[in-house]
Motif scaffolding. Structure first.
Motif, mmCIF file in Angstrom:
data_model
loop_
_atom_site.group_PDB
_atom_site.id
_atom_site.type_symbol
_atom_site.label_atom_id
_atom_site.label_comp_id
_atom_site.label_asym_id
_atom_site.label_seq_id
_atom_site.Cartn_x
_atom_site.Cartn_y
_atom_site.Cartn_z
ATOM 1 N N ILE A 211 6.763 -2.183 4.069
ATOM 2 C CA ILE A 211 6.527 -2.528 5.472
ATOM 3 C C ILE A 211 5.581 -1.515 6.119
ATOM 4 C CG2 ILE A 211 7.636 -2.686 7.744
ATOM 5 C CD1 ILE A 211 10.009 -4.008 6.338
ATOM 6 N N LYS A 212 5.704 -0.270 5.730
ATOM 7 C CA LYS A 212 4.785 0.764 6.247
ATOM 8 C C LYS A 212 3.352 0.415 5.860
ATOM 9 C CE LYS A 212 3.864 5.759 6.058
ATOM 10 N NZ LYS A 212 4.297 7.053 5.454
ATOM 11 N N PHE A 213 3.157 -0.026 4.619
ATOM 12 C CA PHE A 213 1.824 -0.413 4.150
ATOM 13 C C PHE A 213 1.352 -1.666 4.896
ATOM 14 C CE2 PHE A 213 -0.917 -2.406 0.755
ATOM 15 C CZ PHE A 213 -1.934 -1.473 0.842
ATOM 16 N N TYR A 214 2.275 -2.621 5.085
ATOM 17 C CA TYR A 214 1.959 -3.842 5.816
ATOM 18 C C TYR A 214 1.500 -3.501 7.241
ATOM 19 C CZ TYR A 214 2.946 -8.126 8.480
ATOM 20 O OH TYR A 214 2.858 -9.210 9.318
ATOM 21 N N ASN A 215 2.222 -2.600 7.908
ATOM 22 C CA ASN A 215 1.882 -2.231 9.286
ATOM 23 C C ASN A 215 0.539 -1.489 9.356
ATOM 24 O OD1 ASN A 215 4.144 -3.395 10.443
ATOM 25 N ND2 ASN A 215 5.392 -1.547 10.240
ATOM 26 N N TRP A 216 0.222 -0.741 8.311
ATOM 27 C CA TRP A 216 -1.090 -0.069 8.245
ATOM 28 C C TRP A 216 -2.213 -1.102 8.256
ATOM 29 C CZ3 TRP A 216 -4.782 0.143 4.114
ATOM 30 C CH2 TRP A 216 -5.779 1.123 4.258
ATOM 31 N N TRP A 217 -2.016 -2.167 7.487
ATOM 32 C CA TRP A 217 -3.009 -3.240 7.477
ATOM 33 C C TRP A 217 -2.997 -4.004 8.799
ATOM 34 C CZ3 TRP A 217 -7.317 -4.385 5.360
ATOM 35 C CH2 TRP A 217 -7.624 -3.952 4.076
ATOM 36 N N LEU A 218 -1.811 -4.181 9.366
ATOM 37 C CA LEU A 218 -1.702 -4.922 10.628
ATOM 38 C C LEU A 218 -2.537 -4.271 11.719
ATOM 39 C CD1 LEU A 218 -0.301 -7.297 12.073
ATOM 40 C CD2 LEU A 218 1.553 -5.724 12.673
ATOM 41 N N GLU A 219 -2.561 -2.946 11.761
ATOM 42 C CA GLU A 219 -3.350 -2.227 12.767
ATOM 43 C C GLU A 219 -4.835 -2.497 12.603
ATOM 44 O OE1 GLU A 219 -2.369 1.875 12.549
ATOM 45 O OE2 GLU A 219 -0.289 1.597 13.187
ATOM 46 N N LYS A 220 -5.267 -2.779 11.370
ATOM 47 C CA LYS A 220 -6.682 -3.060 11.124
ATOM 48 C C LYS A 220 -7.030 -4.520 11.426
ATOM 49 C CE LYS A 220 -6.969 0.345 7.379
ATOM 50 N NZ LYS A 220 -8.014 1.174 8.004
ATOM 51 N N ILE A 221 -6.026 -5.407 11.223
ATOM 52 C CA ILE A 221 -6.258 -6.843 11.366
ATOM 53 C C ILE A 221 -5.993 -7.327 12.788
ATOM 54 C CG2 ILE A 221 -5.438 -9.121 10.608
ATOM 55 C CD1 ILE A 221 -4.703 -7.678 7.917
ATOM 56 N N ALA A 222 -4.917 -6.838 13.398
ATOM 57 C CA ALA A 222 -4.527 -7.269 14.750
ATOM 58 C C ALA A 222 -3.976 -6.092 15.537
ATOM 59 C CB ALA A 222 -3.489 -8.389 14.666
ATOM 60 N N ALA A 235 -7.744 -10.863 7.850
ATOM 61 C CA ALA A 235 -6.406 -11.059 7.284
ATOM 62 C C ALA A 235 -6.468 -11.214 5.780
ATOM 63 C CB ALA A 235 -5.760 -12.292 7.914
ATOM 64 N N SER A 236 -7.542 -11.812 5.273
ATOM 65 C CA SER A 236 -7.652 -12.021 3.819
ATOM 66 C C SER A 236 -7.711 -10.705 3.068
ATOM 67 C CB SER A 236 -8.883 -12.870 3.486
ATOM 68 O OG SER A 236 -10.072 -12.210 3.874
ATOM 69 N N SER A 237 -8.320 -9.663 3.672
ATOM 70 C CA SER A 237 -8.377 -8.348 3.020
ATOM 71 C C SER A 237 -6.983 -7.760 2.879
ATOM 72 C CB SER A 237 -9.265 -7.391 3.822
ATOM 73 O OG SER A 237 -10.607 -7.840 3.837
ATOM 74 N N GLY A 238 -6.189 -7.848 3.954
ATOM 75 C CA GLY A 238 -4.821 -7.346 3.886
ATOM 76 C C GLY A 238 -3.970 -8.141 2.916
ATOM 77 N N LEU A 268 5.701 -10.648 2.513
ATOM 78 C CA LEU A 268 4.806 -9.983 3.461
ATOM 79 C C LEU A 268 3.406 -10.578 3.368
ATOM 80 C CD1 LEU A 268 5.843 -6.238 2.988
ATOM 81 C CD2 LEU A 268 6.563 -7.821 4.791
ATOM 82 N N GLY A 269 2.821 -10.909 4.503
ATOM 83 C CA GLY A 269 1.476 -11.478 4.494
ATOM 84 C C GLY A 269 0.994 -11.737 5.906
ATOM 85 N N PHE A 270 -0.281 -12.045 6.031
ATOM 86 C CA PHE A 270 -0.914 -12.264 7.327
ATOM 87 C C PHE A 270 -1.488 -13.677 7.392
ATOM 88 C CE2 PHE A 270 -1.370 -7.884 5.894
ATOM 89 C CZ PHE A 270 -0.773 -7.179 6.931
ATOM 90 N N MET A 271 -1.389 -14.295 8.561
ATOM 91 C CA MET A 271 -1.934 -15.632 8.719
ATOM 92 C C MET A 271 -3.459 -15.569 8.747
ATOM 93 S SD MET A 271 -1.197 -18.526 11.631
ATOM 94 C CE MET A 271 -2.318 -17.849 12.855
ATOM 95 N N GLU A 272 -4.074 -16.372 7.905
ATOM 96 C CA GLU A 272 -5.530 -16.382 7.823
ATOM 97 C C GLU A 272 -6.097 -17.547 8.618
ATOM 98 O OE1 GLU A 272 -7.342 -15.844 3.996
ATOM 99 O OE2 GLU A 272 -5.561 -14.885 3.172
#
Length: 466
Positions: A211-222, A235-238, A268-272
């Motif tokens: 989740i820590k890694f997910y949140n790191w990407w979240l800050e870059k995506i949204a 989102a595709s990069s994350g 864990l994933g991001f909506m693209e």
């Protein structure tokens, strides 16, 4: 000494693979036994020496051969582990041997702690009964009792095993550049995770880490609107990073014989939000890109590949990696055949099975291909360099309507032009290499049919531009 032992075991394995199908099998009272001599050089460290005997509990030769193969593999791995120079490599080999040995005896390998906490009383009793046929201290006893713990492995080591053992066969058909690109994307996920969460054994990764890694990407995506920051990544990069770690985690533990492990990256994933690349308007292609002198600054091979793309819609890598045998200019309908190459010196993997296709050459594509009947050696297996060269040239020479237009947009233009020419939907899919949503019959349409459709939409050009 260890090198000599390793060579001895390797020679033994090669000999076994070439011998008869009933190797290491003997019968007594109709029941089969796995019987195999321990190599002399291993005998001092294998308590079962000089002969391994394991009752297979069957009169059926087919079943006996299957069980023999499992024991044989387990012994090969076990003996190889005794030859390893690295303690960690030896520990990995011994664990794999225990997994294979348990399977040969009809059990799922579990560590002792898991047997006591997860198995039923009847399951434990079955293991104890099987122990009656195992010598005290033997590998069979160790496998049944779960006496070998899964050795720790760093994320880097797990990735190394993934590449060299788990997916090695999948990489055979890739070209050197394709292998580099495949590996680079997955290594990026490992490196990014270690940058965020630190270096640790794969087994030490927790849900909190994921989740820590997910949140790191979240800050870059949204990023939080209150922060005033703007998104820096898609989102595709994350999803690519998180997904690659999820696949690595699952594949590693399944390979090591542990199938019921909770994956910390699961779910864990991001909506693209898919963005369609804008196509070049047809008028722009004719008046700008195909204008006399517009492409004069490109080297001959890059220019030809670009012109072939305009009238075939093929991917840049598909054109750049064409071999002489895939270019059919002498045919009554000149065409190219896009397919993988299984030449060990020039392997090349295409995107999907449906990408295998024949595309007639018409208009400027035919003229450009005639200049390079043997293909494009300058850009063979250099698709990334080719794409960069063409995009840079189009940008610097004002040949892109907007910044969003890339050279790949010409493939989208080709698809739009087919629609505008009212080509049959299956013909369009066939030429693009897209799947057809129905049972497949025949060969996918004749070259004559394809050529007739392409001639309807061929663009005017001055031969001087080729």
């Amino acid at each position: 000494m260890r090198a000599i032992m390793r060579d001895t075991v390797a020679q033994m394995a090669r000999h076994v693979s070439q011998s008869d199908q009933d190797r290491h099998l003997s019968q007594r009272n109709g029941f089969y036994t796995y019987k195999r001599r321990v190599p002399a050089i291993i005998g001092t460290v294998d308590a079962r020496a000089p002969i391994v005997r394991i009752a297979l509990g069957t009169r059926d030769v087919g079943e006996a051969r299957i069980k023999r193969d499992l024991h044989e593999r387990a012994d090969d791995v076990f003996w190889a582990s005794l030859c390893e120079g690295s303690d960690h490599a030896a520990a990995e080999a011994q664990y794999k041997s225990a997994v294979a040995r348990a399977s040969a005896l009809g059990f799922t390998y579990r560590h002792m702690s898991s047997i006591l906490s997860e198995e039923t009383g009847s399951g434990i009793l079955s293991r104890l009964r099987a122990l009656q046929d195992a010598k005290p201290g033997s590998p069979e006893e160790t496998a049944l009792l779960g006496g070998v713990a899964l050795p720790g492995a760093s994320l880097d080591r797990a990735f190394e095993i993934y590449v060299k053992e788990i997916v090695a066969s999948e990489l055979v058909g890739k070209s050197p550049e394709q292998r580099r690109n495949w590996k680079k994307v997955k290594q990026r996920a490992v490196a990014n995770y270690q940058k965020v969460c630190g270096s640790a054994d794969i087994g030490a990764i927790t849900r909190a880490d994921a989740i820590k890694f997910y949140n790191w990407w979240l800050e870059k995506i949204a990023p939080d609107p209150a922060s005033g920051l703007k998104p820096t990544h898609s989102a595709s990069s994350g999803n690519r990073d998180v997904g690659n770690l999820r696949v690595l985690y699952d594949a590693y533990y399944k390979h090591m014989g542990q199938k019921d492990v909770n994956n910390p990256f699961s779910g864990l994933g991001f909506m693209e939000r898919k963005k369609k690349r804008p196509p070049f308007p047809t008028a722009w292609i004719v008046e700008k890109i195909l204008a006399v002198g517009a492409l004069a600054g490109l080297n001959d091979e890059a220019r030809a590949i670009l012109l072939i793309l305009v009238e075939t819609g093929a991917r840049l890598s598909e054109i750049a990696n064409l071999l002489e045998g895939q270019i059919h200019l002498g045919h009554n309908i000149p065409h190219i055949k896009i397919e993988p190459s299984f030449d060990p010196d020039e392997p090349f993997e295409i995107k999907t099975v449906t990408s295998i296709r024949e595309v007639p050459l018409v208009g400027v594509a035919l003229e450009a291909m005639r200049k390079f009947p043997k293909g494009f050696p300058r850009y063979r297996d250099k698709g990334t360099h080719l794409s960069s060269t063409l995009n840079k040239f189009l940008l610097e020479n004002g040949l892109r309507p907007t910044k969003a237009h890339k050279v790949y947009s010409l493939r989208h233009s080709f698809e739009d032009r087919m629609k505008e020419a009212r080509l049959d939907s299956e013909l369009r899919k066939s030429l693009m290499g897209h799947p057809i949503d129905r049972p497949e019959y025949g060969l996918g349409g004749s070259l004559e049919w394809k050529q007739e459709g392409l001639l309807k939409m061929a663009l005017p050009f001055d031969p001087a531009i080729v």
